[in-house]
Design an enzyme around this catalytic site. Structure first.
Site, PDB file in Angstrom:
ATOM      1  CE  LYS A  86      -3.900   0.190   2.409  1.00  0.00           C
ATOM      2  NZ  LYS A  86      -4.755   0.083   3.623  1.00  0.00           N
TER       3      LYS A  86
HETATM    4  O1  G3P Z   1      -8.208   0.642   4.704  1.00  0.00           O
HETATM    5  C1  G3P Z   1      -8.243   2.034   4.940  1.00  0.00           C
HETATM    6  C2  G3P Z   1      -8.972   2.273   6.164  1.00  0.00           C
HETATM    7  O2  G3P Z   1      -8.338   1.552   7.185  1.00  0.00           O
HETATM    8  C3  G3P Z   1      -9.217   3.678   6.622  1.00  0.00           C
HETATM    9  O3  G3P Z   1     -10.345   3.528   7.392  1.00  0.00           O
HETATM   10  O4  G3P Z   1     -11.886   3.836   9.234  1.00  0.00           O
HETATM   11  O5  G3P Z   1      -9.565   4.753   9.402  1.00  0.00           O
HETATM   12  O6  G3P Z   1     -11.219   5.789   7.855  1.00  0.00           O
HETATM   13  P1  G3P Z   1     -10.759   4.551   8.542  1.00  0.00           P
END
Ligand code: G3P
Length: 225
Positions: A86
């Site tokens: 990533k």
């Molecule tokens: O995979 C990306 C994700 O982990 C971001 O999610 O919930 O931190 O916005 P969040």
């Protein structure tokens, strides 16, 4: 649409792999840090639990293209070919995506907030792009529309990059990206339990049990055949 699990929690991964049709695990530095464990041990254990066939996403933490690329290469060397690196879609990130693409390493361009960023990452050679649905929603914008636009543009321009929609906070967001043709969605453990559950399904099962028991008592089919 493929389902990925957005967690590095070993116990949850073990349980979820057993129950659900999961095709891979995604992580990021926040998710890894939450486990507060030695990095290599943790990733090795995740790989052992999911096996070689499932895709494991690991994010680089360097900021310069060459360092990101080196980190990506080392990660793949250590944790297997079916590991997707990533890379945040910054300027340095785009350069790193080009480098890793030239070495045939799978890359997920992450922290995507606009369709233009996704398009550029795809042109740089990303295997996946990860638009952050809920974080876009929180900017008074529409995360699902961004996902829909990306899917449309990839089709329009014949790009083979897939969309792995990410950052979900509610079930409807996951339903919507599925309707919009996202190739994959990565969902955290709390939400994963909710995306398939429905109280009417549970009520239907209760009714089946009640009707069956009226005639057959506690007997179950496996003991009747
Ligand atoms: O995979 C990306 C994700 O982990 C971001 O999610 O919930 O931190 O916005 P969040």
């Amino acid at each position: 649409m493929k389902y990925f699990l957005d967690t590095a929690n070993i116990e949850y991964i073990k349980y979820a792999i057993d129950y659900f049709p999961i095709e891979g695990i995604t992580t990021n530095p926040t998710i890894i840090a939450k486990e507060n464990r030695e990095f290599v041990d943790l990733i090795k254990e995740i790989r052992e639990v999911i096996g070689e066939a499932l895709l494991l996403h690991i994010q680089v933490v360097s900021n310069k293209a060459e360092d990101m690329a080196e980190e990506g290469m080392k990660i793949v060397e250590k944790f297997g070919k079916n590991t997707c690196i990533k890379i945040p879609v910054t300027k340095e990130g785009l350069k790193a995506i080009k480098i890793l693409n030239s070495k045939e390493i799978k890359v997920t361009a992450t922290a995507i907030f606009t369709a233009q960023q996704a398009l550029m990452a795809a042109k740089a050679g990303a295997t996946y792009v990860a638009p952050y649905v809920n974080r876009i929603d929180n900017l008074s914008s529409d995360g699902c529309s961004v996902v829909g636009n990306i899917v449309k543009q990839f089709k329009e321009y014949n790009l083979k990059t897939n969309v792995i929609a990410a950052s979900f906070k509610n079930v409807q967001q996951v339903h919507s990206v599925a309707n919009l043709g996202a190739h994959a969605a990565t969902v955290n453990s709390e939400l994963f339990e909710k995306i398939f559950a429905h109280p009417f399904t549970d009520a239907s099962v209760e009714q089946f049990e009640e009707d069956w028991k009226k005639v057959y008592g506690d007997k179950v089919i496996k003991d009747m055949i």
